[in-house]
Design an enzyme around this catalytic site. Structure first.
Site, short mmCIF file in Angstrom:
data_model
loop_
_atom_site.label_atom_id
_atom_site.label_comp_id
_atom_site.label_asym_id
_atom_site.label_seq_id
_atom_site.Cartn_x
_atom_site.Cartn_y
_atom_site.Cartn_z
N GLU A 123 0.80 -1.08 -0.31
CA GLU A 123 -0.01 -0.58 0.12
C GLU A 123 1.02 1.73 0.09
O GLU A 123 0.46 1.97 0.34
CB GLU A 123 -0.62 -0.10 0.90
N HIS A 147 -2.93 2.46 8.47
CA HIS A 147 -4.05 1.47 7.51
C HIS A 147 -3.99 0.33 8.71
O HIS A 147 -3.12 -0.53 9.21
CB HIS A 147 -3.25 1.09 6.42
N HIS A 149 -7.12 -2.71 9.47
CA HIS A 149 -8.18 -3.86 9.53
C HIS A 149 -9.55 -4.04 11.06
O HIS A 149 -9.90 -5.44 11.55
CB HIS A 149 -7.93 -5.28 8.76
N GLU A 177 -17.55 12.18 22.15
CA GLU A 177 -16.14 12.46 22.05
C GLU A 177 -15.81 12.16 20.54
O GLU A 177 -15.31 13.32 20.18
CB GLU A 177 -15.11 11.50 22.67
N HIS A 218 -12.64 -3.93 3.61
CA HIS A 218 -11.73 -3.68 4.03
C HIS A 218 -10.82 -3.26 5.03
O HIS A 218 -10.03 -4.14 6.26
CB HIS A 218 -11.37 -3.44 2.57
P1 13P Z 1 0.97 -5.03 3.28
O1 13P Z 1 1.49 -6.71 3.75
O2 13P Z 1 1.88 -5.33 1.64
O3 13P Z 1 0.99 -4.01 4.10
O4 13P Z 1 -0.75 -5.94 3.01
C1 13P Z 1 -1.14 -5.58 4.37
C2 13P Z 1 -3.28 -4.81 3.61
O5 13P Z 1 -3.63 -4.53 5.07
C3 13P Z 1 -2.96 -4.94 2.40
O6 13P Z 1 -4.28 -4.43 2.29
ZN ZN Z 2 -5.68 -3.61 3.53
#
Ligand code: 13P
Ligand code: ZN
Length: 279
Positions: A123, A147, A149, A177, A218
């Site tokens: 990313e 980023h 998940h 908040e 995602h």
């Molecule tokens: P990477 O391991 O390449 O960072 O990818 C993980 C991910 O969350 C892709 O969106």
């Molecule tokens: Zn991801």
């Protein structure tokens, strides 16, 4: 001096310790199954200077396939592609690394870490595009892009229309908040293939307005001036999303909520610039 001899020292630097701690904290929150998620930090020029003795400038330049004039010559500490957040603390030099952006802003090379042929996160285009946009939007203050998940935010993308208004209102109303922490709201990117220039451009476009962008089915991208602010934003959004889903799954009629007037009152009280367009 050999990189090996210096490896202990670079890990003592403040930004390095904070980066590694965020990786462990994110893992502890359950946001980083397997290699899920990635993190990047734009080094201050004095930090890059201190790190110079540890750098190895012999590795090849790699084309970025996006043009990032605003980041020419900058250094970023990034997680590696396919690397697990839980392992960063165990062996930083194998799981994270510092990359330098070329003076023409269209290529990068690894100058520290990412040992044994590892590459920066897939990313990287979205991270760099978001850095460029947030750097401009915050007059240089923004340094961290993260980023993850987180489950509740991802679950919300199955049941709400994928608009900034729908997500921002739902999150703001879930906990008092929220409007103080992200008064501009959150952007939403519809499902797209991860890891490419297209999703990088879509996310970067939203980052002009919002400090965070949801990726449908995602995860979530957050920005911040420092590690605390960026992690705190991720944490606040995910907690609000969790409350939102708990309320929906309680199977009871909703008797009260944080109304628009209450949101406005909170913003006034705490001097936050509420994004009225989303109400
Ligand atoms: P990477 O391991 O390449 O960072 O990818 C993980 C991910 O969350 C892709 O969106
Ligand atoms: Zn991801």
């Amino acid at each position: 001096m050999e990189q090996e001899d210096l490896a202990m020292d670079i890990l003592e630097l403040e930004f390095m310790r904070r980066f590694i701690r965020l990786c462990s904290d994110g893992w502890a929150q359950g946001w980083h199954e397997r290699n899920g998620g990635n993190l990047s930090y734009r080094l201050k020029s004095e930090e890059a200077e201190v790190c110079k003795p540890f750098f190895d400038a012999s590795r090849d330049w790699v084309p970025l396939n996006i043009q990032l004039n605003a980041l020419a010559g900058e250094h970023f500490l990034v997680t590696g592609s396919g690397k697990y957040f839980r392992n960063v603390e165990l062996c930083p030099a194998s799981n994270i690394g510092i990359v330098e952006i070329s003076s023409s802003g269209d290529a990068y090379r690894i100058v520290w870490g990412l040992r044994n042929g590892a590459a920066p996160t897939s990313e990287l285009p979205t991270h760099l595009m978001s850095h460029a946009v947030r750097k401009a939007a915050t007059e240089g203050a923004n340094r961290v892009i993260y980023h993850a998940h987180p489950s509740a935010v991802i679950a919300m993308t199955y049941i709400l229309p994928l608009t900034a208004g729908d997500f921002s209102r739902a999150l703001w109303r879930s906990a008092t908040e929220c409007v103080m922490v992200f008064p501009r709201g959150v952007g939403v990117v519809p499902w797209m293939m991860p890891g490419g220039a297209e999703i990088a451009k879509a996310t970067g476009e939203l980052m002009r307005t919002y400090s965070a962008a949801v990726w449908a089915q995602h995860g979530l991208f957050c920005s911040g001036a420092n590690f605390d602010e960026c992690f705190g934003l991720m944490h606040t959004i995910e907690k609000a999303a969790d409350i939102y889903l708990r309320v929906l799954s309680a199977g009871q009629p909703i008797l009260q909520t944080v109304t628009d007037d209450k949101l406005r009152a909170i913003a006034r009280e705490f001097g936050a610039e509420l994004n009225e367009e989303l109400l």
